[in-house]
Design a protein around this motif. Structure first.
Motif, PDB file in Angstrom:
ATOM      1  N   HIS A  65       0.818  -1.296  -0.122  1.00  0.00           N
ATOM      2  CA  HIS A  65      -0.079  -0.078   0.025  1.00  0.00           C
ATOM      3  C   HIS A  65       0.987   1.331  -0.021  1.00  0.00           C
ATOM      4  O   HIS A  65       0.398   2.414  -0.312  1.00  0.00           O
ATOM      5  N   VAL A 302     -13.179  -7.410  12.174  1.00  0.00           N
ATOM      6  CA  VAL A 302     -12.303  -6.256  12.972  1.00  0.00           C
ATOM      7  C   VAL A 302     -12.848  -6.697  14.537  1.00  0.00           C
ATOM      8  O   VAL A 302     -11.824  -6.618  15.315  1.00  0.00           O
ATOM      9  N   HIS A 325      -7.027  -7.503   4.386  1.00  0.00           N
ATOM     10  CA  HIS A 325      -5.696  -7.455   4.524  1.00  0.00           C
ATOM     11  C   HIS A 325      -5.104  -8.721   4.750  1.00  0.00           C
ATOM     12  O   HIS A 325      -4.148  -9.209   4.401  1.00  0.00           O
TER      13      HIS A 325
HETATM   14  C1  57M Z   1     -11.220   2.987   6.946  1.00  0.00           C
HETATM   15  N1  57M Z   1      -9.452   3.181   5.300  1.00  0.00           N
HETATM   16  C2  57M Z   1      -8.366   2.673   4.458  1.00  0.00           C
HETATM   17  C3  57M Z   1      -9.235   5.877   1.369  1.00  0.00           C
HETATM   18  C4  57M Z   1     -10.601   5.360   1.392  1.00  0.00           C
HETATM   19  C5  57M Z   1     -10.060  -0.521  14.021  1.00  0.00           C
HETATM   20  C6  57M Z   1      -9.384  -0.628  12.596  1.00  0.00           C
HETATM   21  C7  57M Z   1      -9.855  -1.835  11.939  1.00  0.00           C
HETATM   22  C8  57M Z   1      -9.556   0.603  11.786  1.00  0.00           C
HETATM   23  C9  57M Z   1      -9.200   0.425  10.237  1.00  0.00           C
HETATM   24  C10 57M Z   1      -9.355   1.992   9.667  1.00  0.00           C
HETATM   25  O1  57M Z   1      -8.458   2.683   9.936  1.00  0.00           O
HETATM   26  N2  57M Z   1     -10.174   1.985   8.873  1.00  0.00           N
HETATM   27  C11 57M Z   1     -10.344   3.397   8.183  1.00  0.00           C
HETATM   28  C12 57M Z   1     -10.318   2.378   5.872  1.00  0.00           C
HETATM   29  C13 57M Z   1      -7.592   3.656   3.786  1.00  0.00           C
HETATM   30  O2  57M Z   1      -8.444   4.170   2.787  1.00  0.00           O
HETATM   31  C14 57M Z   1      -8.897   5.445   2.939  1.00  0.00           C
HETATM   32  O3  57M Z   1     -10.004   5.359   3.626  1.00  0.00           O
HETATM   33  C15 57M Z   1     -10.875   5.628   2.958  1.00  0.00           C
HETATM   34  C16 57M Z   1     -12.215   4.770   3.238  1.00  0.00           C
HETATM   35  N3  57M Z   1     -12.709   5.203   4.584  1.00  0.00           N
HETATM   36  O4  57M Z   1     -11.332   6.033   0.388  1.00  0.00           O
HETATM   37  O5  57M Z   1      -9.184   7.293   1.707  1.00  0.00           O
HETATM   38  C17 57M Z   1      -6.249   2.721   2.990  1.00  0.00           C
HETATM   39  O6  57M Z   1      -6.998   1.717   2.396  1.00  0.00           O
HETATM   40  C18 57M Z   1      -6.281   1.734   1.054  1.00  0.00           C
HETATM   41  N4  57M Z   1      -7.371   1.776  -0.099  1.00  0.00           N
HETATM   42  C19 57M Z   1      -6.845   1.395  -1.739  1.00  0.00           C
HETATM   43  N5  57M Z   1      -7.802   1.403  -2.348  1.00  0.00           N
HETATM   44  C20 57M Z   1      -8.988   2.305  -2.078  1.00  0.00           C
HETATM   45  O7  57M Z   1      -9.854   2.232  -3.269  1.00  0.00           O
HETATM   46  O8  57M Z   1      -5.974   0.821  -1.442  1.00  0.00           O
HETATM   47  C21 57M Z   1      -8.503   2.587   0.119  1.00  0.00           C
HETATM   48  C22 57M Z   1      -9.414   2.784  -1.024  1.00  0.00           C
HETATM   49  C23 57M Z   1      -5.824   3.696   2.039  1.00  0.00           C
HETATM   50  C24 57M Z   1      -5.375   2.771   0.913  1.00  0.00           C
HETATM   51  O9  57M Z   1      -4.034   2.123   1.546  1.00  0.00           O
HETATM   52  O10 57M Z   1      -4.786   4.402   2.599  1.00  0.00           O
HETATM   53  C25 57M Z   1      -7.475   1.910   5.749  1.00  0.00           C
HETATM   54  O11 57M Z   1      -7.119   0.610   5.500  1.00  0.00           O
HETATM   55  O12 57M Z   1      -7.102   2.548   6.330  1.00  0.00           O
HETATM   56  N6  57M Z   1      -7.700   0.095  10.463  1.00  0.00           N
HETATM   57  C26 57M Z   1      -7.450  -0.791   9.326  1.00  0.00           C
HETATM   58  O13 57M Z   1      -8.009  -0.946   8.627  1.00  0.00           O
HETATM   59  C27 57M Z   1      -6.050  -1.039   9.792  1.00  0.00           C
HETATM   60  N7  57M Z   1      -6.118  -2.536  10.249  1.00  0.00           N
HETATM   61  C28 57M Z   1      -5.709  -2.638  11.418  1.00  0.00           C
HETATM   62  O14 57M Z   1      -5.010  -1.770  12.295  1.00  0.00           O
HETATM   63  N8  57M Z   1      -5.833  -3.755  11.990  1.00  0.00           N
HETATM   64  C29 57M Z   1      -5.336  -4.313  13.532  1.00  0.00           C
HETATM   65  C30 57M Z   1      -6.481  -4.074  14.457  1.00  0.00           C
HETATM   66  C31 57M Z   1      -6.854  -2.583  14.658  1.00  0.00           C
HETATM   67  C32 57M Z   1      -7.777  -4.700  13.766  1.00  0.00           C
HETATM   68  C33 57M Z   1      -4.821  -5.833  13.311  1.00  0.00           C
HETATM   69  O15 57M Z   1      -5.348  -6.417  12.448  1.00  0.00           O
HETATM   70  O16 57M Z   1      -4.300  -6.213  14.308  1.00  0.00           O
HETATM   71  C34 57M Z   1      -5.337  -1.431   8.440  1.00  0.00           C
HETATM   72  N9  57M Z   1      -5.449  -0.265   7.584  1.00  0.00           N
HETATM   73  C35 57M Z   1      -4.169   0.501   7.476  1.00  0.00           C
HETATM   74  N10 57M Z   1      -3.084   0.349   8.153  1.00  0.00           N
HETATM   75  N11 57M Z   1      -4.434   1.969   6.706  1.00  0.00           N
HETATM   76  C36 57M Z   1      -4.065  -1.972   8.317  1.00  0.00           C
HETATM   77  C37 57M Z   1      -2.985  -0.947   8.838  1.00  0.00           C
END
Ligand code: 57M
Length: 359
Positions: A65, A302, A325
């Motif tokens: 990403h 989640v 993911h």
């Molecule tokens: C919403 N946002 C994407 C983009 C899109 C509690 C936890 C599960 C929260 C979650 C989170 O942060 N969710 C936020 C998801 C982000 O996309 C942006 O957000 C908008 C949607 N709301 O329109 O502007 C990223 O997604 C990717 N993307 C694409 N193509 C697309 O068409 O590739 C998005 C749209 C973008 C891009 O990389 O930056 C997101 O993933 O944040 N957190 C997560 O989802 C994180 N998971 C995580 O922390 N897992 C932990 C725990 C907490 C469950 C674990 O498994 O132990 C993941 N996301 C990120 N980093 N960014 C993984 C870590």
């Protein structure tokens, strides 16, 4: 607007009688929204780039990403604009359900826009504080739910899939169920939007399904035949759903892998909240769990991941949540994850539609 301007002329120009038909106006609302996206898409993407509205990528996500850094986001503006213009053009604007759903579309879109803007101006992935965002979401959903509950003729009975008799009347408890559905759907789509096209694909199948449900529920004869609640006037929401489908397909043209633009919280909160509102006004609330099964799966992945992590002091069920993911980290290519989720979404939509006959 066209309905109000042209249909009355059908006594003189008989061919204008076609504007009476919801099917006709739904098809052209879909085409109109799609064409608007094709015309404005390239311009908006250039504009977002010029305004440096590029996505900030968290460094704790899948490595692949990081290459997405700077992809323009807030593309949801294009979706919402196309939907609103096309709906205003083709729908019968005297139907109050239309304005209730549009209020959710615009209200949740505004919350998402504020979140995106805060993230981009702070240049970090933290936007509007979660509690503040949730408070605004609940306020809008609660207002819509109270107005619906107070609406003469709107039923607080809920339809249970597969059972035609079990129809509990929740009374004012319906207001809380409706609020939960709208806010829950908004955040479920928001979580799902983490891969190119991963949210908009299932959203298109969901809105196509609710286009049918709105048409069936609004048609007295079809509702009686299917033994589903008849909601007078809700058929006009087929036109709105057509506009969302058209805008979704138009947006997917630019959001497909490798994405030129992300919808941002502007788009994901708006689409999810709108889907929840549609499930409520068409009286197919519980069926949303099947139609939107991909969004439910993502959300529960989640919930289980975080819950298990806390319970076991650090163990994970999935390699990473949300579940898209997990498959990425298993080595599936991004397009493979996306298209397989789309296929599951289509299967779930077909199953949901079939339940209308399996009673
Ligand atoms: C919403 N946002 C994407 C983009 C899109 C509690 C936890 C599960 C929260 C979650 C989170 O942060 N969710 C936020 C998801 C982000 O996309 C942006 O957000 C908008 C949607 N709301 O329109 O502007 C990223 O997604 C990717 N993307 C694409 N193509 C697309 O068409 O590739 C998005 C749209 C973008 C891009 O990389 O930056 C997101 O993933 O944040 N957190 C997560 O989802 C994180 N998971 C995580 O922390 N897992 C932990 C725990 C907490 C469950 C674990 O498994 O132990 C993941 N996301 C990120 N980093 N960014 C993984 C870590």
């Amino acid at each position: 607007m066209l309905y109000h301007l042209l249909y009355p002329l059908h006594t003189t120009y008989t061919y204008l009688n076609v504007f009476r038909y919801i099917t006709f106006r739904t098809i052209y609302a879909t085409i109109t929204a799609l064409v608007i996206c094709f015309i404005l898409g390239p311009w908006l993407i250039r504009k977002l780039r010029a305004l440096k509205m590029g996505q900030v990528i968290r460094d704790d996500g899948p490595e692949a990403h990081l290459a997405k850094e700077g992809t323009p986001t807030m593309g949801g503006i294009l979706i919402i604009f196309s939907v609103v213009v096309s709906t205003l053009l083709w729908a019968n604007l005297t139907v109050d359900y239309l304005w209730l759903v549009l209020m959710v579309t615009l209200g949740f879109g505004l919350i998402g826009f504020a979140d995106d803007y805060r993230k981009l101006t702070n240049q970090s992935s933290r936007g509007v504080p979660g509690k503040v965002r949730l408070a605004f979401e609940v306020s809008i959903a609660l207002l819509v739910s109270v107005v619906l509950y107070a609406k003469p003729g709107f039923s607080s009975i809920i339809a249970i899939p597969f059972f035609k008799t079990a129809l509990p009347d929740l009374g004012w408890g319906y207001i809380f169920l409706s609020t939960f559905i709208i806010v829950g759907a908004a955040n479920a789509v928001n979580l799902t939007d983490g891969l190119d096209g991963l949210a908009i694909g299932p959203a298109i199948t969901c809105f196509m399904t609710y286009l049918l449900f709105a048409y069936f529920a609004g048609n007295f004869k079809i509702a009686a035949y299917l033994q589903i609640p008849n909601v007078a006037g809700v058929g006009e929401l087929s036109i709105f759903c057509g506009a969302v489908v058209g805008a979704g397909i138009g947006f997917l043209w630019y959001n497909t892998y490798p994405a030129q633009v992300f919808m941002g919280d502007t788009g994901s909160l708006s689409l999810g909240g709108t889907l929840g509102a549609l499930a409520v006004v068409t009286k197919q609330e519980i069926l949303l769990a099947i139609v939107g099964g991909i969004f439910v799966l993502e959300t529960f992945s989640v919930i289980f991941q975080v819950g298990w992590f806390k319970l076991t002091h650090g163990k994970r069920i999935f390699r990473m949540a949300p579940i898209h993911h997990h498959f990425e980290l298993k080595g599936w290519a991004e397009p493979k994850v996306i298209v397989r989720f789309w296929i599951i979404s289509i299967l779930l939509a077909l199953l949901a539609i079939s339940t209308l006959k399996l009673r």
